[in-house]
Design an enzyme around this catalytic site. Structure first.
Site, PDB file in Angstrom:
ATOM      1  CD  GLU A 301      -2.509  -1.197   2.756  1.00 51.56           C
ATOM      2  OE1 GLU A 301      -2.060  -0.572   3.738  1.00 51.56           O
ATOM      3  OE2 GLU A 301      -3.580  -1.808   2.806  1.00 51.56           O
ATOM      4  NE  ARG A 304       6.402   9.296   3.297  1.00 51.63           N
ATOM      5  CZ  ARG A 304       5.988  10.245   4.125  1.00 51.63           C
ATOM      6  NH1 ARG A 304       6.233  11.508   3.835  1.00 51.63           N
ATOM      7  NH2 ARG A 304       5.369   9.950   5.244  1.00 51.63           N
ATOM      8  CB  CYS A 371      -0.463  34.171  13.410  1.00 54.17           C
ATOM      9  SG  CYS A 371      -1.097  35.283  12.159  1.00 54.17           S
ATOM     10  CD  GLU A 372       0.986  28.181  15.618  1.00 57.34           C
ATOM     11  OE1 GLU A 372       1.935  27.523  16.076  1.00 57.34           O
ATOM     12  OE2 GLU A 372      -0.172  28.099  16.031  1.00 57.34           O
TER      13      GLU A 372
HETATM   14  C1  LIG Z   1      -0.585   5.793   5.627  1.00 58.05           C
HETATM   15  C2  LIG Z   1      -0.794   4.390   5.278  1.00 58.05           C
HETATM   16  C3  LIG Z   1      -0.221   3.862   4.117  1.00 58.05           C
HETATM   17  C4  LIG Z   1       0.677   4.657   3.204  1.00 58.05           C
HETATM   18  O1  LIG Z   1       1.835   5.089   3.834  1.00 58.05           O
HETATM   19  P1  LIG Z   1       2.989   5.786   2.988  1.00 58.05           P
HETATM   20  O2  LIG Z   1       4.006   6.125   3.980  1.00 58.05           O
HETATM   21  O3  LIG Z   1       2.387   6.987   2.361  1.00 58.05           O
HETATM   22  O4  LIG Z   1       3.420   4.794   1.967  1.00 58.05           O
HETATM   23  C5  LIG Z   1      -0.506   2.560   3.800  1.00 58.05           C
HETATM   24  N1  LIG Z   1      -1.306   1.801   4.593  1.00 58.05           N
HETATM   25  C6  LIG Z   1      -1.851   2.263   5.729  1.00 58.05           C
HETATM   26  C7  LIG Z   1      -2.712   1.411   6.543  1.00 58.05           C
HETATM   27  C8  LIG Z   1      -1.613   3.574   6.101  1.00 58.05           C
HETATM   28  O5  LIG Z   1      -2.152   4.044   7.229  1.00 58.05           O
END
Ligand SMILES: *Cc1c(COP(=O)(O)O)cnc(C)c1O
Length: 444
Positions: A301, A304, A371-372
């Site tokens: 999955e 990024r 504003c931080e």
């Molecule tokens: C955030 C997340 C991802 C993706 O993470 P990356 O760092 O963007 O690859 C995949 N699976 C689950 C369950 C997540 O919470």
């Protein structure tokens, strides 16, 4: 509309190593991405603006399909989602991982096949579950014991829903404490060590309308080494072997989550996807062989690593201020469009674009307009010493967890997203206007 410009100057590849592959330097200081000069994008859509290189997103999807030919690859929508992104991911043959009714509904109403979507979340709302069942989402990842009865009731005695269970393998990995999710003491998943995972699985097996297809784990984000993934494979396969012994259970899927690290600045390390795929495959085959269970289908999955390097944030410099030890370069965006430096201390390598400077580089801190005092986009970076109001700054690797985490702070409105491809730029998401903000404000 822009015509494709031929690059006239070649930069050293190192400097642009974190930029999209299509990046060229037209004239000194003048970068083009997807064949479109960034200065032109800024002129046409205003700043701040996010630029997304469509070919880079698609190429990254293809790389995953290529290095993981037998696995199911799900794009993690929370990194960045819009309707165009949904189309690209679908056309490139990936599935989708969503964490809310909103992400799910946007994808399905854009035509994404619901059976290729997996719903996550440590606290799914009644609306999340209702939407998932109504739209026919492929799998729901169970993340807490109370969810089992709720889901079974919502599915009903005659219904059927595929589920996975998110387990905690007890492995520390990830770029920062706040993005480590594989360890025992955080909110996600069910612990293998303490037996919560096993207990939840037994309860799911008692619900005939829930079909357990596999186990899921997600170690965290911005992981640059293969090792924690191999350790996770061993732990999860260990649990699968015990389930096989105790319940005669054979689970067809093992979802290893995402978290694949990328380089934000030249010289930084990224996770080697080819090595990851090869070593995970070997580890999985060996571990299952030793345990005497069939090898499950792998699911990954990435979020990024698909969207991040394809995006660039463009800002105008509004003010340059010299204080005791520092030069502060303030831009027209900041923590409302990119909270990551403030949240996890992430470092970026912004670049002056649109003009050449003969001045030497000077250490500066690029700050936002909010504003931080913590509204810092890039601390201790090098920009030409004559950087001045009106200049354009580009921040590469801005495609993931920027706009998806953007806020309404100071009512500046969230920036637009423009896609670039083959010399053309087009608007994907328009800028949030004061009218948008005012129209939500319905009381007095
Ligand atoms: C955030 C997340 C991802 C993706 O993470 P990356 O760092 O963007 O690859 C995949 N699976 C689950 C369950 C997540 O919470």
């Amino acid at each position: 509309m822009t015509t494709l410009h031929e690059p006239t100057v070649t930069t050293t590849p190192d400097e642009l190593s974190v930029w999209p592959a299509s990046t060229t330097e037209l004239r000194p200081g003048d970068l083009a991405v997807g064949g479109v000069p960034l200065a032109e994008v800024a002129e046409r859509f205003g700043t701040p603006v996010y630029v997304l290189d469509e070919a880079e997103v698609r190429e990254r999807c293809r790389t995953y399909r290529h290095v993981f030919p037998d696995a199911e690859v799900l794009y993690a929508a929370k990194a960045f989602l819009c309707r165009a992104m949904v189309h690209w991911v679908e056309e490139e043959g990936l599935g989708l991982d969503v964490c809310s009714a909103g992400e799910l509904e946007l994808a399905v109403t854009t035509g994404f096949p619901p059976e290729k979507i997996v719903l996550h979340g440590n606290a799914k709302s009644p609306r999340d579950l209702e939407t998932a069942l109504r739209l026919g989402v492929g799998r729901i990842v169970i993340d807490s014991p109370s969810e089992i009865a709720r889901l079974a009731a919502a599915v009903g005695p005659d219904g059927h829903q595929k589920v996975m269970v998110r387990v905690v393998p007890g492995i520390s990995a990830g770029g920062h404490d706040k993005i480590r999710t594989g360890t025992e003491d955080q909110k996600f998943g069910l612990s293998i060590r303490d037996g919560y995972a096993q207990h939840a699985i037994a309860r799911i097996l008692d619900q005939p309308q829930l079909e357990l297809t596999g186990l899921h784990c997600h170690l965290g984000s911005q992981i640059t080494s293969v090792k924690p993934y191999l350790a996770a494979v061993r732990r999860v396969v260990g649990l699968m072997a015990r389930l096989h012994e105790q319940h005669g259970l054979v689970l067809p899927e093992l979802d290893l989550g995402g978290g694949h690290g990328i380089a934000y600045r030249p010289g930084e390390e990224a996770l080697d996807l080819t090595a990851l795929a090869r070593k995970v495959r070997t580890e999985l085959t060996e571990a299952c062989g030793a345990a005497g269970i069939p090898v499950p289908r792998l699911v990954v999955e990435p979020g990024r690593a698909i969207a991040g390097p394809a995006g660039i944030a463009l800002y105008h410099v509004l003010a340059v201020k010299r204080t005791g030890d520092h030069i502060f370069v303030a831009v027209d965006g900041g923590m409302s469009d990119n909270p990551r430096p403030a949240l996890y201390g992430v470092r970026y390598a912004p670049r002056l674009i649109g003009r050449a400077s003969a001045e030497p580089m000077a250490p500066v801190t690029v700050v936002g307009r909010h504003c931080e005092a913590g509204d810092v986009l890039a601390a201790d970076v090098e920009l030409p010493a004559d950087v001045r109001p009106g200049d354009l700054l580009a921040v590469p690797v801005a495609g993931a967890y920027h706009l998806s985490m953007a806020s309404g702070y100071n009512l500046v409105g969230r920036p637009p997203v423009a896609a670039v491809r083959a010399g053309h730029a087009r608007l994907l998401v328009r800028r949030e206007s004061l009218d948008d903000i005012r129209s939500r404000d319905v009381g007095l």
